[in-house]
Design a protein around this motif. Structure first.
Motif, mmCIF file in Angstrom:
data_model
loop_
_atom_site.group_PDB
_atom_site.id
_atom_site.type_symbol
_atom_site.label_atom_id
_atom_site.label_comp_id
_atom_site.label_asym_id
_atom_site.label_seq_id
_atom_site.Cartn_x
_atom_site.Cartn_y
_atom_site.Cartn_z
ATOM 1 N N ARG A 4 39.213 26.919 -18.736
ATOM 2 C CA ARG A 4 38.692 25.824 -17.912
ATOM 3 C C ARG A 4 37.600 26.335 -16.975
ATOM 4 O O ARG A 4 36.638 25.609 -16.687
ATOM 5 C CB ARG A 4 39.830 25.185 -17.104
ATOM 6 C CG ARG A 4 40.814 24.413 -17.956
ATOM 7 C CD ARG A 4 41.615 23.404 -17.138
ATOM 8 N NE ARG A 4 42.390 24.016 -16.077
ATOM 9 C CZ ARG A 4 43.626 24.475 -16.222
ATOM 10 N NH1 ARG A 4 44.210 24.418 -17.417
ATOM 11 N NH2 ARG A 4 44.281 24.993 -15.210
ATOM 12 N N THR A 5 37.735 27.563 -16.502
ATOM 13 C CA THR A 5 36.695 28.145 -15.651
ATOM 14 C C THR A 5 35.374 28.233 -16.401
ATOM 15 O O THR A 5 34.322 27.842 -15.891
ATOM 16 C CB THR A 5 37.106 29.542 -15.171
ATOM 17 O OG1 THR A 5 38.318 29.469 -14.425
ATOM 18 C CG2 THR A 5 36.022 30.152 -14.302
ATOM 19 N N TYR A 6 35.408 28.727 -17.644
ATOM 20 C CA TYR A 6 34.186 28.859 -18.426
ATOM 21 C C TYR A 6 33.567 27.492 -18.736
ATOM 22 O O TYR A 6 32.345 27.327 -18.698
ATOM 23 C CB TYR A 6 34.471 29.595 -19.739
ATOM 24 C CG TYR A 6 34.685 31.086 -19.590
ATOM 25 C CD1 TYR A 6 34.357 31.756 -18.415
ATOM 26 C CD2 TYR A 6 35.231 31.836 -20.632
ATOM 27 C CE1 TYR A 6 34.555 33.116 -18.285
ATOM 28 C CE2 TYR A 6 35.433 33.207 -20.512
ATOM 29 C CZ TYR A 6 35.093 33.842 -19.335
ATOM 30 O OH TYR A 6 35.287 35.187 -19.212
ATOM 31 N N GLU A 7 34.419 26.524 -19.037
ATOM 32 C CA GLU A 7 33.895 25.186 -19.326
ATOM 33 C C GLU A 7 33.165 24.611 -18.112
ATOM 34 O O GLU A 7 32.062 24.068 -18.235
ATOM 35 C CB GLU A 7 35.045 24.266 -19.732
ATOM 36 C CG GLU A 7 35.625 24.569 -21.104
ATOM 37 C CD GLU A 7 36.877 23.769 -21.380
ATOM 38 O OE1 GLU A 7 37.293 22.992 -20.493
ATOM 39 O OE2 GLU A 7 37.440 23.914 -22.485
ATOM 40 N N ALA A 8 33.786 24.732 -16.939
ATOM 41 C CA ALA A 8 33.166 24.206 -15.726
ATOM 42 C C ALA A 8 31.895 24.975 -15.373
ATOM 43 O O ALA A 8 30.893 24.384 -14.963
ATOM 44 C CB ALA A 8 34.157 24.265 -14.569
ATOM 45 N N GLY A 67 25.535 25.275 -15.334
ATOM 46 C CA GLY A 67 24.420 26.163 -15.613
ATOM 47 C C GLY A 67 24.664 27.632 -15.343
ATOM 48 O O GLY A 67 23.714 28.418 -15.345
ATOM 49 N N VAL A 68 25.919 28.025 -15.132
ATOM 50 C CA VAL A 68 26.223 29.438 -14.950
ATOM 51 C C VAL A 68 26.384 30.081 -16.329
ATOM 52 O O VAL A 68 27.136 29.566 -17.169
ATOM 53 C CB VAL A 68 27.511 29.623 -14.126
ATOM 54 C CG1 VAL A 68 27.968 31.078 -14.132
ATOM 55 C CG2 VAL A 68 27.288 29.154 -12.693
ATOM 56 N N PRO A 69 25.690 31.188 -16.606
ATOM 57 C CA PRO A 69 25.811 31.822 -17.925
ATOM 58 C C PRO A 69 27.239 32.315 -18.167
ATOM 59 O O PRO A 69 27.834 32.967 -17.322
ATOM 60 C CB PRO A 69 24.836 33.003 -17.843
ATOM 61 C CG PRO A 69 23.926 32.691 -16.703
ATOM 62 C CD PRO A 69 24.724 31.885 -15.730
ATOM 63 N N VAL A 70 27.788 31.983 -19.337
ATOM 64 C CA VAL A 70 29.129 32.424 -19.724
ATOM 65 C C VAL A 70 29.056 32.994 -21.138
ATOM 66 O O VAL A 70 28.169 32.619 -21.922
ATOM 67 C CB VAL A 70 30.146 31.265 -19.669
ATOM 68 C CG1 VAL A 70 30.287 30.733 -18.253
ATOM 69 C CG2 VAL A 70 29.770 30.147 -20.623
ATOM 70 N N PRO A 71 29.974 33.874 -21.486
ATOM 71 C CA PRO A 71 30.007 34.372 -22.863
ATOM 72 C C PRO A 71 30.597 33.332 -23.795
ATOM 73 O O PRO A 71 31.225 32.361 -23.353
ATOM 74 C CB PRO A 71 30.933 35.597 -22.754
ATOM 75 C CG PRO A 71 31.861 35.237 -21.644
ATOM 76 C CD PRO A 71 31.033 34.459 -20.648
ATOM 77 N N LEU A 85 29.155 28.886 -8.050
ATOM 78 C CA LEU A 85 30.564 28.723 -8.406
ATOM 79 C C LEU A 85 31.420 28.366 -7.191
ATOM 80 O O LEU A 85 32.271 27.470 -7.251
ATOM 81 C CB LEU A 85 31.085 30.013 -9.046
ATOM 82 C CG LEU A 85 30.556 30.301 -10.457
ATOM 83 C CD1 LEU A 85 30.801 31.751 -10.827
ATOM 84 C CD2 LEU A 85 31.217 29.376 -11.473
ATOM 85 N N VAL A 86 31.195 29.055 -6.091
ATOM 86 C CA VAL A 86 31.958 28.774 -4.870
ATOM 87 C C VAL A 86 31.740 27.341 -4.422
ATOM 88 O O VAL A 86 32.675 26.642 -4.024
ATOM 89 C CB VAL A 86 31.570 29.779 -3.758
ATOM 90 C CG1 VAL A 86 32.107 29.328 -2.405
ATOM 91 C CG2 VAL A 86 32.107 31.171 -4.106
ATOM 92 N N GLY A 87 30.491 26.878 -4.509
ATOM 93 C CA GLY A 87 30.190 25.512 -4.112
ATOM 94 C C GLY A 87 30.798 24.488 -5.054
ATOM 95 O O GLY A 87 31.334 23.465 -4.615
ATOM 96 N N HIS A 88 30.727 24.755 -6.363
ATOM 97 C CA HIS A 88 31.265 23.803 -7.334
ATOM 98 C C HIS A 88 32.773 23.640 -7.197
ATOM 99 O O HIS A 88 33.296 22.517 -7.232
ATOM 100 C CB HIS A 88 30.930 24.252 -8.752
ATOM 101 C CG HIS A 88 31.542 23.388 -9.814
ATOM 102 N ND1 HIS A 88 31.046 22.146 -10.132
ATOM 103 C CD2 HIS A 88 32.629 23.586 -10.615
ATOM 104 C CE1 HIS A 88 31.790 21.609 -11.083
ATOM 105 N NE2 HIS A 88 32.764 22.455 -11.394
ATOM 106 N N PHE A 89 33.481 24.750 -7.046
ATOM 107 C CA PHE A 89 34.942 24.693 -6.946
ATOM 108 C C PHE A 89 35.420 24.477 -5.506
ATOM 109 O O PHE A 89 36.617 24.410 -5.264
ATOM 110 C CB PHE A 89 35.560 25.976 -7.509
ATOM 111 C CG PHE A 89 35.439 26.097 -8.999
ATOM 112 C CD1 PHE A 89 36.210 25.301 -9.823
ATOM 113 C CD2 PHE A 89 34.553 26.994 -9.571
ATOM 114 C CE1 PHE A 89 36.105 25.404 -11.213
ATOM 115 C CE2 PHE A 89 34.440 27.110 -10.950
ATOM 116 C CZ PHE A 89 35.216 26.307 -11.777
#
Length: 330
Positions: free
Chosen positions: A98-102, A107-111, A243-247
């Motif tokens: 769920r972290t990667y999906e969010a 727009g945060v790069p994820v593997p 990420l801090v702002g989104h969550f």
């Protein structure tokens, strides 16, 4: 860092651990054993009772946040302020999938990743992700810290492998067999993340933020042997801020990054202080104490003069432990 705070305030440290011989307890003024492998309600009741018995002013939980996040009012009724983000943020970040999906959505790069819980799913994920010659790894998808991480490698061992420091390698067949045996034995099998093994350096960003997610300070650091580098690279702080702002994370949190094709990508985000936060002590900002001030008074104190770009050494020390110091707790 709490005892040597910039305000010179007297601080008394209470700590708990499931292991009565945990060295961390030796650093506490009061140490106690906590219950192991219990449900959230039992653990929360233990924490509430501990704070009541000891008159704890501030509770900074490094684990079991899902058991405590929704109990802030119960702690407040005892006079204890709980340093924790919202239950919603805790729930989202406890699942790496769920972290990667969010993260990807903002727009945060994820593997690339796959979530698996059985042998067939594992084999399909490995086949899919390794088509481009990728080295693939696996780790639990929940809150297990670094426990359970393995690099999947079916190649035969060489003499060079045997003479080098050991790596957390395991064959795909061994993992698949373990998942099948667990399923056949009706064991509870958690979800696992299968993903490419990302490149160094691994960067850990220690964050301080106000309730609601406004980032106040971010200190990126990376390993270099026995040294830790306090990195002066805005790209790492920008990812952490997003990420801090989104969550809407509050107080202390940690964002871990690695690299893929030379660019930083998210490894995981944790709504709690990192175990390595002490490595930021020479940055010019005392993050743990700033978080305590923010929680108690709404003001973190001065956050100027952040010193990045330096290198610090991580050394070992020997501390004498008084015999029987935790006899009552045991």
């Amino acid at each position: 860092m709490l005892r040597e705070n910039p305000d010179g305030a007297p601080v008394r440290i209470y700590g708990t651990n499931v292991d009565p011989s945990a060295p961390a307890l030796a650093a506490c003024d009061v140490g106690e054993v906590e219950p192991h492998r219990v449900g959230n309600d039992v653990y929360a009741d233990f924490a509430l009772d501990f704070c009541r018995r000891h008159g704890v002013d501030v509770l900074i939980p490094p684990r079991r946040l899902d058991a405590l996040a929704g109990r802030a009012e119960a702690f407040a009724a005892l006079g204890t302020r709980l340093m924790c983000s919202s239950p919603g943020a805790i729930g989202a970040l406890t699942s790496k999938g769920r972290t990667y999906e969010a993260a990807r959505a903002i727009g945060v790069p994820v593997p690339e990743w796959r979530v698996v819980s059985d042998a067939d799913g594992l084999r399909a994920a490995v086949e899919d992700l390794s088509r481009a010659g990728e080295t693939v790894c696996i780790k639990p998808a929940g809150e297990y810290s670094a426990f359970g991480f393995r690099i999947l490698d079916d190649s035969p061992l060489s003499m060079r492998d045997l003479l080098q420091p050991a790596r957390p390698l395991v064959s795909v067949n061994a993992v698949a067999d373990a998942l099948k045996r667990a399923a056949d034995g009706q064991e509870k099998v958690p979800q696992f993340i299968v993903m490419p093994y990302l490149d160094d350096p691994e960067v850990s960003v220690d964050c301080l933020s106000a309730p609601g997610g406004r980032l106040l300070a971010a200190i990126p650091r990376a390993k270099e042997g026995r040294y830790r580098l306090l990195l002066d690279n805005p790209a790492y702080a920008e990812i952490a801020e997003r990420l801090v702002g989104h969550f809407r994370l509050a107080y202390l949190s940690n964002v871990q990054l690695r690299h893929r094709h030379g660019r930083p990508v998210l490894l995981e985000a944790n709504p709690r202080p990192s175990a390595g936060i002490f490595q930021t002590a020479f940055s010019g900002v005392n993050l743990p104490w700033a978080a305590v001030r923010l929680l108690l008074a709404g003001d973190p104190g001065p956050l100027t003069g952040l010193r990045l770009g330096g290198r610090v050494a991580v050394t070992e020390t020997v501390t004498e432990v008084t015999p029987g110091a935790f006899a009552d707790a045991a």
